[in-house]
Structures are given as structure tokens and as C-alpha cells.
Design an enzyme around this catalytic site. Structure first.
Site, PDB file in Angstrom:
ATOM      1  N   CYS A  65      -2.530  33.390  32.722  1.00 33.42           N
ATOM      2  CA  CYS A  65      -1.448  33.283  31.743  1.00 33.42           C
ATOM      3  C   CYS A  65      -0.092  33.360  32.449  1.00 33.42           C
ATOM      4  CB  CYS A  65      -1.558  34.403  30.705  1.00 33.42           C
ATOM      5  SG  CYS A  65      -0.306  34.283  29.396  1.00 33.42           S
ATOM      6  N   CYS A  69       3.365  40.012  30.038  1.00 32.96           N
ATOM      7  CA  CYS A  69       3.123  41.176  29.181  1.00 32.96           C
ATOM      8  C   CYS A  69       2.439  42.285  29.990  1.00 32.96           C
ATOM      9  CB  CYS A  69       2.258  40.772  27.991  1.00 32.96           C
ATOM     10  SG  CYS A  69       2.903  39.354  27.070  1.00 32.96           S
ATOM     11  N   CYS A  72      -1.352  43.449  29.590  1.00 28.27           N
ATOM     12  CA  CYS A  72      -2.414  42.445  29.539  1.00 28.27           C
ATOM     13  C   CYS A  72      -3.055  42.196  30.891  1.00 28.27           C
ATOM     14  CB  CYS A  72      -1.858  41.141  28.973  1.00 28.27           C
ATOM     15  SG  CYS A  72      -3.117  39.885  28.731  1.00 28.27           S
ATOM     16  N   CYS A 109     -12.505  35.221  15.561  1.00 30.37           N
ATOM     17  CA  CYS A 109     -11.151  35.126  16.079  1.00 30.37           C
ATOM     18  C   CYS A 109     -11.176  34.329  17.380  1.00 30.37           C
ATOM     19  CB  CYS A 109     -10.568  36.506  16.314  1.00 30.37           C
ATOM     20  SG  CYS A 109     -10.591  37.555  14.827  1.00 30.37           S
ATOM     21  N   CYS A 142      -9.909  32.709  12.486  1.00 29.84           N
ATOM     22  CA  CYS A 142      -8.534  33.081  12.816  1.00 29.84           C
ATOM     23  C   CYS A 142      -8.228  32.574  14.217  1.00 29.84           C
ATOM     24  CB  CYS A 142      -8.363  34.598  12.754  1.00 29.84           C
ATOM     25  SG  CYS A 142      -6.697  35.190  13.173  1.00 29.84           S
ATOM     26  N   CYS A 202      -1.980  37.634  10.498  1.00 27.58           N
ATOM     27  CA  CYS A 202      -2.565  38.821  11.121  1.00 27.58           C
ATOM     28  C   CYS A 202      -1.621  39.247  12.233  1.00 27.58           C
ATOM     29  CB  CYS A 202      -3.955  38.480  11.667  1.00 27.58           C
ATOM     30  SG  CYS A 202      -4.735  39.786  12.634  1.00 27.58           S
ATOM     31  N   ARG A 272      -7.216  47.049  10.900  1.00 27.27           N
ATOM     32  CA  ARG A 272      -8.360  46.775  11.767  1.00 27.27           C
ATOM     33  C   ARG A 272      -8.308  47.632  13.031  1.00 27.27           C
ATOM     34  NH1 ARG A 272      -8.255  40.933  13.307  1.00 27.27           N
ATOM     35  NH2 ARG A 272      -8.512  40.775  11.044  1.00 27.27           N
TER      36      ARG A 272
END
Length: 395
Positions: A65, A69, A72, A109, A142, A202, A272
Site C-alpha cells: 500500500c 497509516c 497498518c 467484507c 460490503c 460502515c 461490531r
């Protein structure tokens, strides 16, 4: 009237607590923890009974990626030894999703690392959604693909997507300390795009990144203002090889207080229990079911969760039941497209019948001990099975 009685009464009316009351929940002592769980449990049962919705993650593209972040394991510069692979083919993703559905998952998801999808990526994910729906027409799908560009949410909706996930993660005031390659406003804009396209939004948070109580309250109140249908609460998994690898700030008791605070602020929303529950809640996970009404089944994106069968046993042993495909997750007023928990203090039309609130003994507000919990690096297990591998998934 004491704090918990006030919070329960507000929750049954879909009325938010004050910021001071939310902070007070986080400041309660361990001696009062069961009282806090019981009070928030009253609100949870009012809107969701004893149902637990199961969700299943499929990591469509892992690692590599370009975003930075700090939390992560897939970030730019991450040295975490995670699985790295490019896009799964639609039939591969559909096969992975089928394992979760067979285990009882109601929602799949689909997640892909990256700043956001290209139009070609949206085409690819659209084909994946269609393949999953062909095999399991009742399953909710999702998508979680990062920042959206104009028109992409509509294309995902037209392909059969039911929801879009994009977390705020932390407060606006501390966001720049966690991520520099995009902004908090970028994330809010993507959630708005999903909602404008008619997708169920979400959006949630990550706790345990060194934030203050005020930051947790800030992000949860921001989420309430966004009004997503589901709010995933993640607890930081401190992967070795990431900037936050040394952030072991959570105890099971603090995790429960955070979940209770989220439930009081977002009483009628699908809350959740997401990544990190096995690492930080550990043997206290069953108590969390009295606060949340939704969990992930099996493994996560780059880390392994507890066995899927153990999840199902935990739900049954705690006296809860898995939510069936034919049961609406959200209360009627939200399913109708009403104003949900943002409505304020109006009456809760369509709510299940609830007995009058029983008095609760006053809670003593005592700051939790400052002693840092011991690092449990033994509980952080990199995912080596399921999507992107030749091994059977955990579901």
C-alpha cells in the site's frame, strides 16, 4: 440520578450522552466494570435483542500500500512479514467468501489495500460482487477499497454492493499524527459519497494507538454525526515492523469500557467487535457480546483470529444466537431509512418492549491504574491461510 441510570434512559430514547458522561464511562473503575457492562447491555438488548451478526473478511489484495497509516501492517515501509499478493480473481474471492457464509456469516467484507480504487479496480470488484451474489444471493456484500472518486460508489451499488466501509479511525485532532498521505476530511468525504449513492455506510475506529480518552470520545461523537449504520471497533494489533509496534496500552477492562461508551453514544447502530479482540480482550470476549451485536468470524486481513468454531461456541455459551439471513439487523426505524440515532430525544418508534429501568447503584468514578499492560506479542499471529494461500480458510 446516577450516571448509569441516566445513560440507560438516554440509550432507550436514542438520545446521546453528553461528552462529560461519555468520558465518565471511560473513567470508571474496574470495581464498577460489571455494572457498566450490565447498563450498556440493557441498551444493546433494547435494539438488537440477543442476536449476533457474523461478518467475514476477504482480503482481495494484500500489502504493497502507498499510504503511510502507522497502525497498518500493509503500509508504505512496513517491515511486517505479512502475506503480499495482488488481486484475487473473482472466482477465487467467491470461493473464499463461500467459506465464511458456510460458517454462518451474513455479510462478506471485500477489502483491498491502497489509496483508493481505479476505475479498472471497480470493474474487477464489481465482477467479484456478482460472482459472490450468484452463489449466495442473500448475502450482504460490503466493499472497503479506500478513498472513492466520483461515480465509483454508484457503480459498486449497481454491481450489487450493499455497503461501503471507510473508517475514521481516530479523532480529527490526532489524525495527522497517524497518517500523512491523506486527511481526515478525505475519509469523511468518502463516507458521504457512499451514503449519497444509497450504500449502507460502515465507519468505525481503532483504539489503543496512544490516544487520550478525549480523542476516543471525539471520534465516536464524529461517527454519530456521520450516522453510519455500522460502527466497527478495532483494537490496535501492534505488528512488529510498524511504527506502533510498541503501543501496548489496552487491558481487557479498558476495551470493555470503550465498547460500552460506543454503545451509549450510538445506541441503535450495529456496533461490531472487530480486529484485535483476541489479542486484547482474550478470555473476556464473551462479556463484550453484551455490548456489541456484531463480530467478525475467523481471521482478519493480515492476522489470524481464533477458530471460527470457537466464535460460534462463544456466542452460544454466552446465551446469544447467530443472526439469520432473513432477520433485519437494524431496528425498524433505521431500516426504514429514518434518522436513526441522530434524532435526539424523540420516542423510539418500533422499538422492542422493554421493562422500566431498574435502579443501579451509583458508580464511583476512579481513574484506572496507569500501569502499562504487558506486551502480548505471542497473541499476534500473521495470517498464513485462506485468501492468497493454498490453505483452507478459518471460518
Amino acid at each position: 440520578m446516577d450516571l448509569l441510570n441516566t445513560l440507560v434512559e438516554k440509550g432507550l430514547r436514542r438520545e446521546p450522552p453528553t461528552r462529560e458522561e461519555a468520558l465518565a464511562v471511560l473513567a470508571t473503575s474496574d470495581d464498577e466494570l460489571l455494572d457498566v457492562v450490565a447498563a450498556a447491555g440493557r441498551v444493546r438488548r433494547q435494539w438488537f435483542g440477543r442476536r449476533v451478526k457474523l461478518n467475514y473478511l476477504v482480503n482481495l489484495k494484500s500489502g504493497l500500500c502507498p499510504e503511510d497509516c502507522s497502525y497498518c501492517s500493509q503500509r508504505l515501509g512496513s517491515k511486517a512479514e505479512i502475506l503480499k499478493y495482488t488481486w484475487l480473481k473473482p472466482h477465487e474471492a467467491s470461493k473464499a467468501a463461500a467459506a465464511g457464509v458456510a460458517g454462518g456469516a451474513k455479510r462478506v467484507c471485500l477489502v483491498a489495500s491502497g489509496r483508493g480504487p481505479t476505475d479498472r479496480d471497480v470493474d474487477r470488484v464489481s465482477k467479484t460482487i456478482e460472482a459472490i451474489k450468484e452463489q449466495n444471493e442473500d448475502v450482504e456484500v460490503c466493499a472497503c477499497l479506500g478513498l472513492l472518486s466520483a461515480g465509483q460508489a454508484e457503480r459498486l451499488r449497481d454491481a450489487g454492493a450493499d455497503a461501503y466501509n471507510h473508517n475514521l479511525n481516530t479523532s480529527e485532532g490526532t489524525y495527522g499524527d497517524i497518517t500523512t498521505t491523506h486527511t481526515y476530511a478525505d475519509r469523511v468525504d468518502t463516507v458521504h459519497q457512499a451514503q449519497a449513492a444509497g450504500l449502507s455506510a460502515c465507519s468505525g475506529l481503532i483504539a489503543g494507538m496512544g490516544e487520550a480518552d478525549e480523542d476516543l470520545v471525539d471520534v465516536v461523537f464524529s461517527l454519530r454525526e456521520l450516522d453510519p449504520d455500522s460502527v466497527p471497533v478495532n483494537f490496535l494489533i501492534p505488528f512488529e515492523g510498524t511504527p506502533l509496534a510498541k503501543e501496548w496500552n489496552l487491558t481487557p477492562q479498558r476495551c470493555l469500557r470503550i465498547l460500552a461508551m460506543v454503545r451509549f453514544v450510538c445506541p441503535d447502530v450495529e456496533v461490531r467487535l472487530a480486529g484485535g479482540r483476541e489479542v486484547h480482550l482474550r478470555s473476556m470476549q464473551p462479556l463484550a457480546l453484551h455490548l456489541v451485536n456484531s463480530i467478525f468470524l475467523g481471521d482478519y486481513l493480515t492476522s489470524e483470529g481464533q477458530a471460527g468454531k470457537a466464535d460460534l461456541d462463544m456466542i452460544a455459551d454466552a446465551g446469544f444466537e447467530v443472526e439469520g439471513a432473513g432477520t433485519a439487523t437494524l431496528p425498524e426505524h433505521r431500516e426504514r431509512g429514518g434518522c436513526g440515532s441522530v434524532c435526539g430525544s424523540g420516542s423510539a418508534a418500533g422499538a422492542p418492549t422493554e421493562q422500566p429501568v431498574e435502579p443501579v447503584e451509583p458508580v464511583g468514578l476512579v481513574e484506572p491504574a496507569d500501569e502499562a499492560p504487558a506486551a502480548r506479542t505471542d497473541l499476534v499471529t500473521v495470517r498464513r491461510r485462506g485468501a492468497g494461500t493454498d490453505l483452507a480458510p478459518n471460518a
